[in-house]
Motif scaffolding. Structure first.
Motif, short mmCIF file in Angstrom:
data_model
loop_
_atom_site.label_atom_id
_atom_site.label_comp_id
_atom_site.label_asym_id
_atom_site.label_seq_id
_atom_site.Cartn_x
_atom_site.Cartn_y
_atom_site.Cartn_z
N ALA A 15 46.95 4.07 23.80
CA ALA A 15 46.55 2.76 23.29
C ALA A 15 45.08 2.78 22.90
N THR A 16 44.75 1.91 21.96
CA THR A 16 43.37 1.63 21.62
C THR A 16 43.18 0.13 21.71
N SER A 17 41.96 -0.27 21.95
CA SER A 17 41.67 -1.70 22.11
C SER A 17 40.27 -2.02 21.63
N THR A 18 40.12 -3.21 21.09
CA THR A 18 38.82 -3.79 20.80
C THR A 18 38.66 -4.95 21.77
N ALA A 19 37.53 -5.01 22.45
CA ALA A 19 37.34 -6.03 23.47
C ALA A 19 35.96 -6.68 23.37
N ARG A 20 35.92 -7.95 23.68
CA ARG A 20 34.66 -8.65 23.80
C ARG A 20 34.10 -8.37 25.19
N ILE A 21 32.83 -8.08 25.29
CA ILE A 21 32.20 -7.78 26.58
C ILE A 21 31.62 -9.06 27.18
N VAL A 22 31.96 -9.31 28.45
CA VAL A 22 31.42 -10.46 29.17
C VAL A 22 30.77 -9.98 30.46
N SER A 23 29.80 -10.75 30.92
CA SER A 23 29.13 -10.46 32.18
C SER A 23 30.00 -10.92 33.33
N ILE A 24 30.05 -10.13 34.40
CA ILE A 24 30.80 -10.56 35.59
C ILE A 24 29.86 -11.00 36.71
N GLU A 25 28.62 -11.04 36.45
CA GLU A 25 27.68 -11.47 37.50
C GLU A 25 27.59 -12.96 37.59
N THR A 31 30.71 -5.92 21.93
CA THR A 31 32.05 -5.40 21.67
C THR A 31 32.21 -3.99 22.21
N ALA A 32 33.40 -3.73 22.79
CA ALA A 32 33.73 -2.37 23.26
C ALA A 32 34.97 -1.88 22.53
N PHE A 33 34.97 -0.61 22.22
CA PHE A 33 36.12 0.06 21.63
C PHE A 33 36.62 1.03 22.69
N LEU A 34 37.86 0.83 23.12
CA LEU A 34 38.41 1.53 24.27
C LEU A 34 39.67 2.28 23.89
N GLU A 35 40.00 3.30 24.68
CA GLU A 35 41.28 3.99 24.49
C GLU A 35 41.79 4.50 25.83
N ALA A 36 43.10 4.69 25.89
CA ALA A 36 43.73 5.22 27.11
C ALA A 36 44.98 5.99 26.75
N GLU A 37 45.33 6.92 27.62
CA GLU A 37 46.57 7.67 27.50
C GLU A 37 47.26 7.66 28.86
N LEU A 38 48.57 7.69 28.83
CA LEU A 38 49.39 7.68 30.04
C LEU A 38 50.20 8.96 30.08
N PHE A 39 50.15 9.66 31.22
CA PHE A 39 50.81 10.95 31.38
C PHE A 39 51.75 10.92 32.58
N ASP A 40 52.82 11.74 32.54
CA ASP A 40 53.60 11.92 33.75
C ASP A 40 52.92 13.00 34.59
N GLU A 41 53.50 13.32 35.73
CA GLU A 41 52.84 14.27 36.63
C GLU A 41 52.85 15.70 36.10
N SER A 42 53.66 15.99 35.09
CA SER A 42 53.63 17.32 34.49
C SER A 42 52.69 17.37 33.29
N GLU A 43 51.90 16.29 33.10
CA GLU A 43 50.92 16.18 32.02
C GLU A 43 51.53 15.92 30.65
N LYS A 44 52.78 15.48 30.61
CA LYS A 44 53.39 15.12 29.33
C LYS A 44 52.85 13.75 28.91
N LEU A 45 52.36 13.67 27.67
CA LEU A 45 51.83 12.42 27.15
C LEU A 45 52.98 11.44 26.92
N LEU A 46 52.88 10.25 27.53
CA LEU A 46 53.93 9.25 27.45
C LEU A 46 53.60 8.13 26.47
#
Length: 135
Positions: A125-135, A107-122
């Motif tokens: 998100a947070t997410s819980t994800a199951r980890i799978v192999s891509i090989e 399991t992975a616990f992830l987060e992200a933020e989205l900003f405009d070009e002036s660095e204003k936070l738009l």
């Protein structure tokens, strides 16, 4: 920036639609920075980017943070995702910053933020994800 997993693999259709562009990555830290280029086809009736596209940009920032951290050996499958919309997203360039907060073998616990070009936070998100192999 040294050669990346993303340099060797084409951008999939969904992120490509969002204008996905790798800006920077820090694999040892599980962090990544992505630019998106939302356009007029993504507008809602208010003239701002529709929330589903904003959520997709955040998702397409969080997932690649794990792919980068594992050098393309693992990928996340989102099990849940919580999005907070802070300011409207407009047509033009926006920057997503994502990171792996924590992970176990499965399991992975992830987060992200989205900003405009002036660095204003738009949005964030947070997410819980199951980890799978891509090989």
């Amino acid at each position: 920036m040294s050669e990346s997993f993303f340099d060797k693999h084409p951008v999939p259709p969904a992120p490509k639609t969002l204008g996905w562009e790798l800006l920077n990555e820090f694999p040892s830290e599980g962090r990544i920075e992505i630019a998106f280029h939302p356009n007029e086809t993504m507008l809602n009736p208010r003239g701002t980017i529709q929330g589903g596209f904003v959520a997709a940009m955040l998702d397409d920032t969080m997932g690649p943070s794990l792919v980068s951290m594992t050098h393309g050996k693992e990928a996340p499958i989102t099990m849940d995702m919580n999005v907070t919309f802070i300011h409207p997203v407009l047509v033009g360039r926006v920057i997503g910053r994502g990171r792996v907060v924590s992970r176990t073998k499965a399991t992975a616990f992830l987060e992200a933020e989205l900003f405009d070009e002036s660095e204003k936070l738009l949005a964030r998100a947070t997410s819980t994800a199951r980890i799978v192999s891509i090989e």
